[in-house]
Design a protein around this motif. Sequence first.
Motif, PDB file in Angstrom:
ATOM      1  N   TYR A 102      13.933   1.235  -5.727  1.00 17.81           N
ATOM      2  CA  TYR A 102      14.013  -0.212  -5.505  1.00 17.81           C
ATOM      3  C   TYR A 102      14.348  -0.566  -4.058  1.00 17.81           C
ATOM      4  O   TYR A 102      13.909  -1.587  -3.542  1.00 17.81           O
ATOM      5  CB  TYR A 102      15.085  -0.837  -6.407  1.00 17.81           C
ATOM      6  CG  TYR A 102      14.814  -0.730  -7.874  1.00 17.81           C
ATOM      7  CD1 TYR A 102      13.831  -1.502  -8.484  1.00 17.81           C
ATOM      8  CD2 TYR A 102      15.551   0.134  -8.668  1.00 17.81           C
ATOM      9  CE1 TYR A 102      13.584  -1.427  -9.838  1.00 17.81           C
ATOM     10  CE2 TYR A 102      15.315   0.223 -10.035  1.00 17.81           C
ATOM     11  CZ  TYR A 102      14.332  -0.554 -10.606  1.00 17.81           C
ATOM     12  OH  TYR A 102      14.097  -0.465 -11.959  1.00 17.81           O
ATOM     13  N   GLU A 103      15.141   0.284  -3.415  1.00 16.58           N
ATOM     14  CA  GLU A 103      15.606  -0.011  -2.059  1.00 16.58           C
ATOM     15  C   GLU A 103      14.482  -0.071  -1.031  1.00 16.58           C
ATOM     16  O   GLU A 103      14.679  -0.522   0.088  1.00 16.58           O
ATOM     17  CB  GLU A 103      16.677   0.997  -1.624  1.00 16.58           C
ATOM     18  CG  GLU A 103      16.196   2.428  -1.504  1.00 16.58           C
ATOM     19  CD  GLU A 103      16.275   3.245  -2.803  1.00 16.58           C
ATOM     20  OE1 GLU A 103      16.256   4.477  -2.708  1.00 16.58           O
ATOM     21  OE2 GLU A 103      16.349   2.652  -3.887  1.00 16.58           O
ATOM     22  N   LEU A 104      13.293   0.363  -1.389  1.00 21.66           N
ATOM     23  CA  LEU A 104      12.157   0.330  -0.476  1.00 21.66           C
ATOM     24  C   LEU A 104      11.476  -1.037  -0.431  1.00 21.66           C
ATOM     25  O   LEU A 104      10.616  -1.271   0.411  1.00 21.66           O
ATOM     26  CB  LEU A 104      11.114   1.372  -0.887  1.00 21.66           C
ATOM     27  CG  LEU A 104      11.606   2.800  -1.049  1.00 21.66           C
ATOM     28  CD1 LEU A 104      10.451   3.705  -1.418  1.00 21.66           C
ATOM     29  CD2 LEU A 104      12.297   3.285   0.205  1.00 21.66           C
ATOM     30  N   PHE A 105      11.874  -1.932  -1.324  1.00 23.23           N
ATOM     31  CA  PHE A 105      11.193  -3.217  -1.468  1.00 23.23           C
ATOM     32  C   PHE A 105      12.175  -4.365  -1.288  1.00 23.23           C
ATOM     33  O   PHE A 105      13.348  -4.246  -1.600  1.00 23.23           O
ATOM     34  CB  PHE A 105      10.532  -3.288  -2.851  1.00 23.23           C
ATOM     35  CG  PHE A 105       9.590  -2.154  -3.095  1.00 23.23           C
ATOM     36  CD1 PHE A 105       8.277  -2.225  -2.654  1.00 23.23           C
ATOM     37  CD2 PHE A 105      10.017  -0.994  -3.725  1.00 23.23           C
ATOM     38  CE1 PHE A 105       7.404  -1.160  -2.853  1.00 23.23           C
ATOM     39  CE2 PHE A 105       9.150   0.074  -3.925  1.00 23.23           C
ATOM     40  CZ  PHE A 105       7.845  -0.016  -3.491  1.00 23.23           C
ATOM     41  N   THR A 148       0.863  -1.165   0.000  1.00 24.42           N
ATOM     42  CA  THR A 148       0.000   0.000   0.000  1.00 24.42           C
ATOM     43  C   THR A 148       0.902   1.218   0.000  1.00 24.42           C
ATOM     44  O   THR A 148       1.803   1.318   0.826  1.00 24.42           O
ATOM     45  CB  THR A 148      -0.885   0.015   1.264  1.00 24.42           C
ATOM     46  OG1 THR A 148      -1.674  -1.165   1.263  1.00 24.42           O
ATOM     47  CG2 THR A 148      -1.773   1.236   1.291  1.00 24.42           C
ATOM     48  N   LEU A 149       0.685   2.134  -0.928  1.00 21.14           N
ATOM     49  CA  LEU A 149       1.520   3.316  -1.031  1.00 21.14           C
ATOM     50  C   LEU A 149       0.664   4.547  -0.795  1.00 21.14           C
ATOM     51  O   LEU A 149      -0.441   4.648  -1.314  1.00 21.14           O
ATOM     52  CB  LEU A 149       2.174   3.409  -2.406  1.00 21.14           C
ATOM     53  CG  LEU A 149       3.179   2.297  -2.677  1.00 21.14           C
ATOM     54  CD1 LEU A 149       2.508   1.194  -3.456  1.00 21.14           C
ATOM     55  CD2 LEU A 149       4.371   2.824  -3.405  1.00 21.14           C
ATOM     56  N   LEU A 150       1.191   5.480  -0.018  1.00 23.58           N
ATOM     57  CA  LEU A 150       0.489   6.722   0.278  1.00 23.58           C
ATOM     58  C   LEU A 150       1.453   7.855   0.041  1.00 23.58           C
ATOM     59  O   LEU A 150       2.575   7.843   0.546  1.00 23.58           O
ATOM     60  CB  LEU A 150       0.020   6.737   1.740  1.00 23.58           C
ATOM     61  CG  LEU A 150      -0.475   8.078   2.263  1.00 23.58           C
ATOM     62  CD1 LEU A 150      -1.806   8.433   1.618  1.00 23.58           C
ATOM     63  CD2 LEU A 150      -0.587   8.057   3.761  1.00 23.58           C
ATOM     64  N   PHE A 151       1.032   8.828  -0.734  1.00 18.31           N
ATOM     65  CA  PHE A 151       1.851  10.007  -0.983  1.00 18.31           C
ATOM     66  C   PHE A 151       1.100  11.213  -0.450  1.00 18.31           C
ATOM     67  O   PHE A 151      -0.043  11.439  -0.817  1.00 18.31           O
ATOM     68  CB  PHE A 151       2.132  10.162  -2.482  1.00 18.31           C
ATOM     69  CG  PHE A 151       2.808  11.452  -2.825  1.00 18.31           C
ATOM     70  CD1 PHE A 151       4.078  11.721  -2.358  1.00 18.31           C
ATOM     71  CD2 PHE A 151       2.178  12.388  -3.603  1.00 18.31           C
ATOM     72  CE1 PHE A 151       4.710  12.909  -2.657  1.00 18.31           C
ATOM     73  CE2 PHE A 151       2.793  13.578  -3.917  1.00 18.31           C
ATOM     74  CZ  PHE A 151       4.069  13.837  -3.452  1.00 18.31           C
ATOM     75  N   SER A 152       1.731  11.973   0.427  1.00 15.02           N
ATOM     76  CA  SER A 152       1.091  13.142   1.018  1.00 15.02           C
ATOM     77  C   SER A 152       1.983  14.353   0.782  1.00 15.02           C
ATOM     78  O   SER A 152       3.024  14.487   1.417  1.00 15.02           O
ATOM     79  CB  SER A 152       0.899  12.920   2.521  1.00 15.02           C
ATOM     80  OG  SER A 152       0.368  14.085   3.102  1.00 15.02           O
ATOM     81  N   PRO A 153       1.609  15.226  -0.149  1.00 14.27           N
ATOM     82  CA  PRO A 153       2.433  16.405  -0.418  1.00 14.27           C
ATOM     83  C   PRO A 153       2.490  17.340   0.778  1.00 14.27           C
ATOM     84  O   PRO A 153       1.712  17.223   1.711  1.00 14.27           O
ATOM     85  CB  PRO A 153       1.718  17.083  -1.592  1.00 14.27           C
ATOM     86  CG  PRO A 153       0.783  16.067  -2.125  1.00 14.27           C
ATOM     87  CD  PRO A 153       0.449  15.140  -0.995  1.00 14.27           C
ATOM     88  N   LEU A 189       4.894   3.672   2.955  1.00 11.97           N
ATOM     89  CA  LEU A 189       4.669   2.407   2.277  1.00 11.97           C
ATOM     90  C   LEU A 189       4.476   1.340   3.333  1.00 11.97           C
ATOM     91  O   LEU A 189       5.128   1.371   4.368  1.00 11.97           O
ATOM     92  CB  LEU A 189       5.874   2.023   1.409  1.00 11.97           C
ATOM     93  CG  LEU A 189       6.105   2.877   0.178  1.00 11.97           C
ATOM     94  CD1 LEU A 189       6.975   4.049   0.506  1.00 11.97           C
ATOM     95  CD2 LEU A 189       6.757   2.038  -0.875  1.00 11.97           C
ATOM     96  N   GLY A 190       3.621   0.396   3.055  1.00 13.61           N
ATOM     97  CA  GLY A 190       3.415  -0.689   3.991  1.00 13.61           C
ATOM     98  C   GLY A 190       2.835  -1.887   3.278  1.00 13.61           C
ATOM     99  O   GLY A 190       2.218  -1.760   2.228  1.00 13.61           O
ATOM    100  N   GLY A 191       3.064  -3.049   3.807  1.00 15.17           N
ATOM    101  CA  GLY A 191       2.489  -4.260   3.235  1.00 15.17           C
ATOM    102  C   GLY A 191       3.554  -5.233   2.783  1.00 15.17           C
ATOM    103  O   GLY A 191       4.752  -5.045   3.009  1.00 15.17           O
ATOM    104  N   LEU A 204       5.674   4.294  -8.255  1.00 19.55           N
ATOM    105  CA  LEU A 204       4.286   3.823  -8.296  1.00 19.55           C
ATOM    106  C   LEU A 204       4.006   3.044  -9.580  1.00 19.55           C
ATOM    107  O   LEU A 204       3.383   1.978  -9.549  1.00 19.55           O
ATOM    108  CB  LEU A 204       3.318   4.989  -8.174  1.00 19.55           C
ATOM    109  CG  LEU A 204       3.248   5.685  -6.827  1.00 19.55           C
ATOM    110  CD1 LEU A 204       2.359   6.917  -6.910  1.00 19.55           C
ATOM    111  CD2 LEU A 204       2.774   4.748  -5.750  1.00 19.55           C
ATOM    112  N   LEU A 205       4.462   3.552 -10.708  1.00 25.00           N
ATOM    113  CA  LEU A 205       4.234   2.864 -11.983  1.00 25.00           C
ATOM    114  C   LEU A 205       4.891   1.486 -11.986  1.00 25.00           C
ATOM    115  O   LEU A 205       4.300   0.500 -12.435  1.00 25.00           O
ATOM    116  CB  LEU A 205       4.750   3.711 -13.142  1.00 25.00           C
ATOM    117  CG  LEU A 205       3.945   4.981 -13.421  1.00 25.00           C
ATOM    118  CD1 LEU A 205       4.713   5.901 -14.364  1.00 25.00           C
ATOM    119  CD2 LEU A 205       2.579   4.629 -13.968  1.00 25.00           C
TER     120      LEU A 205
END
Length: 131
Positions: free
Chosen positions: A88-91, A9-14, A48-50, A70-71
Motif C-alpha cells: 500500500y505504501e507505494l500508492f 504502470t507496473l513493471l516486474f523484472s526478475p 511503478l509509475g503513473g 498487482l491483483l
Amino acid sequence: RAAGETGPTLLFSPALGVRPSAALKSPEIFLRSSPGRGCHQRDGLMLLGGNGVVSGDFGRASICDVAPTLLWTMQAGVATDGDGRVLYELFDEEFSSERLLREVEPIMLEVESANGDSPEVTRRLKALGYI
C-alpha cells in the motif's frame, strides 16, 4: 492497462537467470544455460509509475509481495492464504482509498494420474532440476 486508462504502470523484472514466459506455448520459466543460483533468486527490480504512485525509493520488498500488489491494483481478488502482502505504501491515499482489498478463498486443483503423481508436475520439477 486498457487504452485510455490512467492507472499506474507496473513493471516486474526478475533477477538474472529468470525469464517468465510471454507465450502460452512456452515453458513458464527459462533456465540459465550456465550453472548458477537457478530460478530461485529473490532479488529483482520492480518499477511503478503513473497516477496514484508515490515517488521515491521504497526499499526492499519480497517477491511474494508482487502478486498481491498487482491483483489489488487491478481490483482482482487476493487469496486469503497467499504469501506476501499488498504494498500500500507505494500508492497515494486517493488511489488506495478507491480500492478495497477483496480477499478470496484459494482455488485448490487436484491433479492425479494412475500412480498418484501428476505428469505435468513431474515434468516441471524435472525442468527446474529437482528430479
